[in-house]
Design a protein around this motif. Structure first.
Motif, short mmCIF file in Angstrom:
data_model
loop_
_atom_site.label_atom_id
_atom_site.label_comp_id
_atom_site.label_asym_id
_atom_site.label_seq_id
_atom_site.Cartn_x
_atom_site.Cartn_y
_atom_site.Cartn_z
N LEU A 79 28.90 19.59 22.03
CA LEU A 79 29.52 19.04 20.83
C LEU A 79 29.40 17.52 20.76
O LEU A 79 29.53 16.83 21.76
CB LEU A 79 31.01 19.42 20.80
N SER A 134 29.45 15.78 24.43
CA SER A 134 29.70 16.64 25.60
C SER A 134 28.39 17.13 26.20
O SER A 134 27.34 17.09 25.55
CB SER A 134 30.54 17.86 25.19
N GLU A 135 28.47 17.60 27.43
CA GLU A 135 27.34 18.34 28.01
C GLU A 135 27.39 19.74 27.40
O GLU A 135 28.43 20.16 26.87
CB GLU A 135 27.49 18.43 29.53
N PRO A 136 26.28 20.48 27.46
CA PRO A 136 26.28 21.84 26.87
C PRO A 136 27.03 22.82 27.77
O PRO A 136 26.47 23.76 28.29
CB PRO A 136 24.80 22.18 26.76
N VAL A 180 24.18 24.61 19.07
CA VAL A 180 24.31 25.98 19.55
C VAL A 180 22.95 26.55 19.96
O VAL A 180 21.96 26.40 19.24
CB VAL A 180 24.86 26.92 18.44
N SER A 181 22.94 27.18 21.12
CA SER A 181 21.76 27.98 21.50
C SER A 181 22.26 29.22 22.23
O SER A 181 23.44 29.32 22.53
CB SER A 181 20.82 27.17 22.40
N LEU A 215 17.77 25.80 29.30
CA LEU A 215 18.33 25.67 27.96
C LEU A 215 17.29 26.07 26.93
O LEU A 215 16.14 25.65 27.02
CB LEU A 215 18.78 24.23 27.70
N TYR A 216 17.70 26.86 25.97
CA TYR A 216 16.79 27.28 24.90
C TYR A 216 16.97 26.39 23.68
O TYR A 216 17.81 25.48 23.67
CB TYR A 216 17.04 28.76 24.58
N GLU A 249 21.55 22.40 15.37
CA GLU A 249 22.70 21.52 15.20
C GLU A 249 23.33 21.77 13.83
O GLU A 249 22.64 21.73 12.82
CB GLU A 249 22.25 20.06 15.32
N LYS A 277 14.86 18.90 12.66
CA LYS A 277 15.49 17.95 13.56
C LYS A 277 14.54 16.79 13.83
O LYS A 277 13.40 16.99 14.24
CB LYS A 277 15.86 18.65 14.86
P1 ADP Z 1 20.85 14.26 19.63
O1 ADP Z 1 21.55 12.94 19.63
O2 ADP Z 1 19.45 14.17 19.23
O3 ADP Z 1 21.57 15.27 18.81
P2 ADP Z 1 21.55 14.71 22.47
O4 ADP Z 1 20.61 14.83 23.59
O5 ADP Z 1 22.45 13.54 22.43
O6 ADP Z 1 20.75 14.82 21.12
O7 ADP Z 1 22.41 16.04 22.52
C1 ADP Z 1 23.27 16.41 21.54
C2 ADP Z 1 24.17 17.52 21.98
O8 ADP Z 1 23.47 18.74 22.11
C3 ADP Z 1 24.88 17.31 23.30
O9 ADP Z 1 26.25 17.59 23.08
C4 ADP Z 1 24.29 18.34 24.21
O10 ADP Z 1 25.23 18.84 25.12
C5 ADP Z 1 23.89 19.43 23.27
N1 ADP Z 1 22.78 20.27 23.71
C6 ADP Z 1 21.62 19.88 24.24
N2 ADP Z 1 20.82 20.95 24.47
C7 ADP Z 1 21.51 22.05 24.08
C8 ADP Z 1 21.21 23.45 24.04
N3 ADP Z 1 20.05 23.92 24.45
N4 ADP Z 1 22.15 24.26 23.56
C9 ADP Z 1 23.32 23.79 23.11
N5 ADP Z 1 23.66 22.50 23.11
C10 ADP Z 1 22.74 21.62 23.59
#
Ligand code: ADP
Ligand code: MG
Ligand code: ZN
Length: 474
Positions: A8, A153-155, A195-196, A205-206, A210, A264
């Motif tokens: 998120l 956040s981290e995923p 979301v993935s 990670l797939y 967004e 994206k």
């Molecule tokens: P951006 O700024 O281009 O949107 P970021 O690398 O900052 O990209 O990541 C954005 C968000 O996406 C982060 O919260 C991260 O945890 C989440 N994220 C990254 N990869 C995945 C994935 N495969 N599935 C779900 N969420 C993901």
């Protein structure tokens, strides 16, 4: 079987008095395009200067989420063109954000917990607003240059429920810290959901999708659920690679679907580079010392309520569910009343009367009044029943507790002389009942209490009546 993976990004509008890089006020109720200056209008030659208050609030957040606050962070320029961004770039922090490596605990109903890692929180400038009016679109730049903290956040979340728990916790922390008003409807707490899905057990990670700017927890929940089924169905139908692409989608609440908004952008599309017009952002030791002392957070407050007031977790969670509620309760408690009564009078009696536009923040009866009302019950001035009448009256009239008690004539008679006189009368009028009682018919005690209360027209303090009758009847 699939596993859901959610990360998120939350944009929190900070409630600083002035904008991020200029001294324009941040209030929005003003006429369009009046809170602007050459800097936030991006006129050539105008230079940004960092508002220190933004760093203060970032330190507070960093402390609350157990993160590293970088003593030096930098600004970067992210290029993109939108009508509501006159500079055609956004100033943000890509390479070294002010806050990194935090965490936040979410709590499940069964009492278990999970830690969600927070990758970073960085400072950036908000854009203006496009206002659509029939065929015409207009741009209002009052919001341009307002400070945002983007919390990434981290995923780490594995279901829509976990995502909502995380968001509610973060929302509550922002409110307790009072660094932003975090109003989702008004856009001061904006959520992008990534979301993935992946086969259970798979660690990689797939492709993520967004979903942008969904303005309620309920819709976020729904959007995730819809997106997860879209992705799983594509997988099951063997068209995952074709249909699930990294893109930005929007949630359509009327059609109950997510829909592609745009492909994206890759980081390269933004042509990020270090912002040449700004100095590095420096967090001094002094700033760190001062702003890392933060208000009590919701979890701590809840634990303290359980410990100090001996209340159960459920009640403590109700009282800490919003910062307004918690502060209201604490202000009531300063009237020296019991927590149990404060809880009931706040959550049942007052909340039950706050209807329509009324809520805890604009309640016509404030915490001090409600606390005093409870004290008047506890010190025997009025009965609980009379207190409800007083509260009804206070909801409609701006006056104070004690004068309402006087005006409505609700004071209980606790004066022992007056009560004794009534007890004597009742005893004298009922000689038969007195001998039956003395002969062992204990149940008759309630009859005498009833008679005395009736005789006093309900104004006698029941406890004093009980005591007096016990002495008189032996
Ligand atoms: P951006 O700024 O281009 O949107 P970021 O690398 O900052 O990209 O990541 C954005 C968000 O996406 C982060 O919260 C991260 O945890 C989440 N994220 C990254 N990869 C995945 C994935 N495969 N599935 C779900 N969420 C993901
Ligand atoms: Mg993103
Ligand atoms: Zn300005």
């Amino acid at each position: 079987m699939f596993e859901t993976v959610i990360g998120l990004e939350v944009h929190v509008q900070l409630n600083t008095k002035t904008k991020l890089f200029c001294s324009c006020p941040t209030s929005f109720n003003h006429k369009q395009n009046t809170n602007t200056c050459p800097t936030c209008l991006a006129l050539p030659g105008a230079l940004p200067v960092l508002n220190k208050e933004v760093l203060h609030k970032a330190i507070m957040l960093g402390t609350a989420i157990d993160a590293t606050v970088n003593k030096t962070s930098y600004f970067d320029r992210k290029s993109y063109f939108y009508p509501d961004s006159p500079s055609a770039y956004q100033i943000t922090q890509l390479y070294t954000p002010v806050v990194e490596h935090g965490k936040l605990q979410i709590d499940f109903e069964d009492g278990s917990h999970k830690t969600i890692r927070i990758n970073r929180a960085h400072i950036e400038a908000d854009a203006g607003k496009n206002v659509h009016d029939g065929d015409i679109s207009k741009v209002d730049l009052n919001r341009a240059g307002t400070p945002l903290l983007e919390i990434v956040s981290e995923p780490d979340m594995r279901s829509a429920d976990e995502a909502i728990l995380y968001l509610k916790k973060l929302h509550s922390i922002i409110r307790y810290l009072d660094i932003g008003d975090a109003n989702m409807q008004e856009g001061s707490f904006r959520v992008d959901v990534n979301v993935s899905i992946r086969p259970k057990g798979d660690k990689k990670l797939y492709t993520r999708v967004e979903i942008k700017n969904i303005n309620s927890f309920k819709f976020i929940q729904k959007a995730i659920e819809l997106e997860v089924s879209r992705q799983s169905e594509a997988w099951e139908d063997g068209v995952y690679d074709k249909e699930i692409v990294q893109e930005t989608r929007l949630f359509d609440q009327t059609k109950q679907e997510t829909r592609s908004m745009r492909g994206k952008e890759e980081a390269a599309d933004y042509r990020y580079f270090p912002e040449p017009d700004l100095l590095k952002a420096v967090v001094t030791d002094e700033m760190l010392e001062r702003y890392s002392v933060i208000p009590e957070l919701p979890d701590e407050k809840m634990a303290r309520f359980v410990k100090d007031y001996g209340m159960n977790e459920y009640n403590a969670s109700v009282l800490t569910s919003s910062v307004e509620m918690a502060h209201f309760f604490e202000a009531m408690m300063s009237e020296n009343i019991t927590a149990k009564n404060a809880l009931t009078w706040l959550t049942t009696e007052l909340l039950g009367r706050l209807k329509g536009e009324l809520n805890i923040s604009n309640s016509p009866v404030d915490a001090k009044k409600l606390g005093l009302l409870v004290r008047r019950i506890e010190d025997g001035t009025i009965s609980g029943k009379a207190a409800k009448d007083v509260l009804d009256y206070l909801m409609e009239n701006e006056t104070d507790v004690d004068s309402v008690i006087d005006t409505l004539g609700l004071k209980q008679v606790s004066d022992s002389g007056a009560i004794e006189a009534i007890c004597d009368t009742v005893i004298a009028l009922n000689p038969d009942k007195v001998s039956e009682y003395k002969g062992g018919k204990d149940k008759l005690f309630a009859f005498f209490v009833g008679q005395v209360m009736k005789e006093s027209k309900g104004s006698a303090n029941p406890q004093s009546v009980n005591e007096m009758l016990k002495t008189k009847l032996g």
